[in-house]
Design a protein around this motif. Structure first.
Motif, short mmCIF file in Angstrom:
data_model
loop_
_atom_site.label_atom_id
_atom_site.label_comp_id
_atom_site.label_asym_id
_atom_site.label_seq_id
_atom_site.Cartn_x
_atom_site.Cartn_y
_atom_site.Cartn_z
N GLU A 21 0.84 -1.20 0.00
CA GLU A 21 0.00 0.00 0.00
C GLU A 21 0.87 1.25 0.00
N GLU A 54 -4.15 5.56 -0.79
CA GLU A 54 -3.30 4.39 -0.57
C GLU A 54 -2.55 4.49 0.76
N HIS A 57 -4.86 3.39 3.36
CA HIS A 57 -4.94 1.92 3.40
C HIS A 57 -3.77 1.35 4.20
N ASN A 101 -2.65 -5.76 -6.87
CA ASN A 101 -2.95 -5.53 -5.46
C ASN A 101 -4.14 -6.39 -5.03
#
Length: 183
Positions: A21, A54, A57, A101
């Motif tokens: 991430e 991101e 995350h 991902n």
């Protein structure tokens, strides 16, 4: 007393995903800088917003590891790949990165299921939904670039796309949220 409720394998996988991430944030940041240098402020803004997402995350995973009594391992991240060669190439790279991902997220979901770690399995469901949104968003972007002409898009079409992305929402409508009244 050991309070870690994560297996070594799950803890390692979560730490790896946290690093993925962080790397994703750097990739979006890099592509955003490229877009800005090419004059695409709207696309750049869109990509910078996703870099921030991101990082969020990454923090979500970091907090989960800590709250389960695990050990967070901060490791180096790889440099982002080479700059895109075009707007079309940029969004192709974004899509492929999101698919990669998703595969990594699914591995953790399967691992947590196989180990009977229902807390981690439940936690990862948020990421499953998030990756569905990210892939849908990337596909939608590729569709817009394709309509604009793909690799052969002219400046007027790219200008319009750039303006659209400046104000575009950061999420996509998912199939599970669609009804006959609201397709």
């Amino acid at each position: 007393m050991n309070t870690n409720r994560l297996s070594q394998t799950i803890e390692a996988a979560l730490n790896d995903q946290m690093t993925k991430e962080a790397n994703a944030a750097q990739i979006y940041l890099s592509y955003g800088a490229w877009a800005d240098s090419e004059g695409y402020e709207g696309i750049s803004n869109f990509l910078f917003r996703h870099a921030h997402e991101e990082r969020n995350h990454m923090m979500k995973i970091l907090e989960y590891i800590l709250k389960r009594g695990g050990t967070v391992k901060i490791t180096a991240i790889a440099a982002p790949p080479a700059d895109p060669s075009s707007v079309n190439n940029c969004f192709e790279k974004v899509f492929q990165h999101e698919v990669d991902n998703t595969i990594a997220v699914y591995k953790i979901v399967k691992m947590s299921h196989d180990e009977g770690d229902w807390a981690t399995w439940n936690f990862m469901q948020w990421f499953v939904k998030e990756q569905t949104e990210e892939e849908t968003l990337a596909i939608n972007l590729l569709d817009k670039v394709k309509i604009a002409g793909g690799e052969n898009a002219d400046n007027d079409a790219l200008y319009a796309l750039d303006r659209d992305l400046e104000k575009a929402p950061d999420d996509a409508v998912l199939a599970q949220d669609v009804t006959t009244e609201k397709p």
